[in-house]
Design a protein around this motif. Sequence first.
Motif, mmCIF file in Angstrom:
data_model
loop_
_atom_site.group_PDB
_atom_site.id
_atom_site.type_symbol
_atom_site.label_atom_id
_atom_site.label_comp_id
_atom_site.label_asym_id
_atom_site.label_seq_id
_atom_site.Cartn_x
_atom_site.Cartn_y
_atom_site.Cartn_z
ATOM 1 N N ASN A 185 1.335 -1.070 -0.241
ATOM 2 C CA ASN A 185 0.420 0.097 0.055
ATOM 3 C C ASN A 185 0.519 1.262 -0.066
ATOM 4 O O ASN A 185 0.763 2.050 -0.647
ATOM 5 C CB ASN A 185 -0.765 0.186 1.708
ATOM 6 N N LYS A 210 1.985 1.772 -3.131
ATOM 7 C CA LYS A 210 1.302 1.639 -4.199
ATOM 8 C C LYS A 210 0.768 3.494 -4.209
ATOM 9 O O LYS A 210 -0.103 3.719 -5.254
ATOM 10 C CB LYS A 210 0.385 0.732 -3.887
ATOM 11 N N TYR A 211 0.359 3.555 -2.850
ATOM 12 C CA TYR A 211 0.012 4.813 -2.764
ATOM 13 C C TYR A 211 0.557 6.397 -2.409
ATOM 14 O O TYR A 211 0.438 7.589 -2.729
ATOM 15 C CB TYR A 211 -0.650 5.425 -1.667
ATOM 16 N N ASP A 218 4.544 6.386 5.333
ATOM 17 C CA ASP A 218 4.976 6.530 3.165
ATOM 18 C C ASP A 218 4.450 8.107 3.354
ATOM 19 O O ASP A 218 4.365 9.282 4.595
ATOM 20 C CB ASP A 218 4.167 5.841 2.563
ATOM 21 N N VAL A 233 -10.785 4.435 -0.370
ATOM 22 C CA VAL A 233 -11.153 5.440 0.384
ATOM 23 C C VAL A 233 -11.339 6.444 -1.059
ATOM 24 O O VAL A 233 -12.933 6.522 -1.232
ATOM 25 C CB VAL A 233 -9.645 6.315 0.900
ATOM 26 N N GLY A 240 -6.140 -1.792 -6.440
ATOM 27 C CA GLY A 240 -6.650 -2.446 -5.241
ATOM 28 C C GLY A 240 -8.470 -2.624 -5.245
ATOM 29 O O GLY A 240 -8.487 -2.062 -5.761
ATOM 30 N N ALA A 241 -7.805 -4.387 -4.519
ATOM 31 C CA ALA A 241 -9.955 -4.220 -4.722
ATOM 32 C C ALA A 241 -10.238 -3.446 -2.805
ATOM 33 O O ALA A 241 -11.400 -4.297 -2.900
ATOM 34 C CB ALA A 241 -9.760 -5.887 -4.763
ATOM 35 N N GLY A 242 -9.699 -3.569 -2.374
ATOM 36 C CA GLY A 242 -10.119 -3.166 -0.762
ATOM 37 C C GLY A 242 -9.330 -4.530 -0.189
ATOM 38 O O GLY A 242 -10.880 -4.185 1.013
ATOM 39 N N LEU A 281 -5.665 -4.817 3.495
ATOM 40 C CA LEU A 281 -5.641 -4.166 4.802
ATOM 41 C C LEU A 281 -6.447 -4.580 5.654
ATOM 42 O O LEU A 281 -6.324 -5.254 6.942
ATOM 43 C CB LEU A 281 -6.393 -2.966 5.522
HETATM 44 P P1 ADP Z 1 -6.178 -1.840 -2.092
HETATM 45 O O1 ADP Z 1 -6.194 -3.180 -2.305
HETATM 46 O O2 ADP Z 1 -7.006 -0.970 -2.242
HETATM 47 O O3 ADP Z 1 -4.630 -0.701 -1.448
HETATM 48 P P2 ADP Z 1 -6.902 -2.631 1.257
HETATM 49 O O4 ADP Z 1 -7.574 -2.837 2.298
HETATM 50 O O5 ADP Z 1 -5.704 -2.688 0.965
HETATM 51 O O6 ADP Z 1 -6.683 -2.125 -0.046
HETATM 52 O O7 ADP Z 1 -6.673 -0.380 1.640
HETATM 53 C C1 ADP Z 1 -8.058 -0.096 1.601
HETATM 54 C C2 ADP Z 1 -7.894 1.578 1.422
HETATM 55 O O8 ADP Z 1 -7.114 2.218 2.442
HETATM 56 C C3 ADP Z 1 -7.130 1.436 -0.497
HETATM 57 O O9 ADP Z 1 -8.072 1.434 -0.423
HETATM 58 C C4 ADP Z 1 -6.606 3.182 0.518
HETATM 59 O O10 ADP Z 1 -7.579 4.282 0.199
HETATM 60 C C5 ADP Z 1 -6.301 2.826 1.746
HETATM 61 N N1 ADP Z 1 -5.156 2.974 1.961
HETATM 62 C C6 ADP Z 1 -4.422 1.848 2.601
HETATM 63 N N2 ADP Z 1 -2.838 1.933 2.476
HETATM 64 C C7 ADP Z 1 -2.991 3.546 2.359
HETATM 65 C C8 ADP Z 1 -1.639 4.556 1.902
HETATM 66 N N3 ADP Z 1 -0.767 3.808 2.386
HETATM 67 N N4 ADP Z 1 -1.644 5.896 1.464
HETATM 68 C C9 ADP Z 1 -2.741 6.773 1.417
HETATM 69 N N5 ADP Z 1 -4.403 5.558 1.308
HETATM 70 C C10 ADP Z 1 -3.968 3.909 1.844
#
Ligand code: ADP
Length: 474
Positions: free
Chosen positions: A371, A374-375, A399, A419, A429-431, A434
Amino acid sequence: MNGLLRANLRTRLTILYASLLGVALLLYAGGVSVLFLHNLREQLDSSLDRDVETVEGALSADANGTLHLSSREGEAHEDELDRGYLLEVWSEDGKLLYRSALLHNQALGPIPDGSTGSGRRSAHSLRLSSGTRLRLISRIHHLGNGSAVVVRLAISQEHLRHEFWEMVTVLGIGLPVTVLLVAFTGYLVAARALKPVDAMAQRAAQITAEQLNERLQIENPNDELGQLGTAFNATLARLEHSFDQLRRFTADASHELRTPLTAIQSVGEVALRIPGDVNHYRDTIGSMLEETNRLAKLVDSLLTMARADAGRIQLHRADVNLFDLADESVRLLEVLAEEKQQTIQMDGSRSITVTADRTLLRQAIVNLLHNAVKYSPDRSTVQISVRETESSAIVEVQDNGPGIPLEDRGRIFERFYRVDKSRTRVAGGAGLGLSIAQWAIAMHAGAIEVQCEPGPGSTFRISLPKNGFSVAAH
Ligand code: ADP
């Protein structure tokens, strides 16, 4: 017996209580009857005792030894005899001196040996040959001339028996009537008390998987039925919640699976429709493989979660060095980070060892790192650190990405929650990352939390309790 077991509860309760009451009343009535009979006999015996003294006072013998009943006492005594008293007087040598006319020459039985005595009462029952039951008392009486006679006075027990049977009849009729009355009212009371159960059963029968929002009506939450209803409603609430989750999960999963499939299909269809050169087909196959890759990852995640939900994942615990594990995770994501010209920095203690399932723990760290990469924007730095507090071993991933808005922080660990749907769709991502990480850490009795200072960047912190983990000394 089988029929009784098959009968409904109120009938069984009524029969049970009526039988218990019947037995109790029967024992009580038996006891009362025996006592009553005993008291009647006692009364009869004491009156016999008094009367024999009266008779003794009326007895006299003249100079010839002839026995007389004095006229005054005799009259009185004859009156008594009219009322059922029977008298025999025997000489000591066994000669009958007097016998009441009412006896019609029937003897009052043999003179019992040793059962008589002056001043000592020795009443007993006997039955005349005519069938009349008597109560008899025998005593030795010394007359004025010095001779002794045996006085035997008896009275019919018919009156006593009549009184006794009268009482037994009253009890014999009253007892079954009472039991029947109690059984009847008991049945009505039981039927009334169990009425809410019928209502609950009918209501419960109407509740199906489609109507799990229905609840039982509870009249009194404090009584046993109310508590049963409350427990049933709580079970329904849990079921409803589980069904909702399952429905949402199925809908979200289908949606997530359909998106890459649609992409593969449309990319393929377009490539077929528009003729192109080798490079064109290579690009097409490349993007199709990209989508297939995403699909495979998604299916993997779904499988992990399905196994987790079914409780089929077993932890294989072993001593794991946290720093080495973090380093291993970093290497897995290096290619991705290089693509974005990002740097992943590591710091912290190299000697923290925890007892954990290596694969699950690595998956959680990889998801957080993934994550972060990615973000976060290109050319940024991702920081991963390993440290410990007094009670926990900690892995932190920091990050310089966009951060997570306050209102979303509570929900990002939910399945399929993203988000910003458009932003993450591009990132792929599929959410699920986490929620899988959170489950993996929870399996180790740990927790994940997110911290975002105002401004860009976020920090995800995994803490594993030292309790149950071995942490090596520095
Ligand atoms: P995804 O596969 O979409 O990343 P996650 O369950 O890992 O799904 O994360 C859920 C959501 O939380 C993500 O879609 C993203 O919007 C937000 N998110 C997770 N990690 C981060 C991060 N390090 N910085 C910003 N947003 C994050």
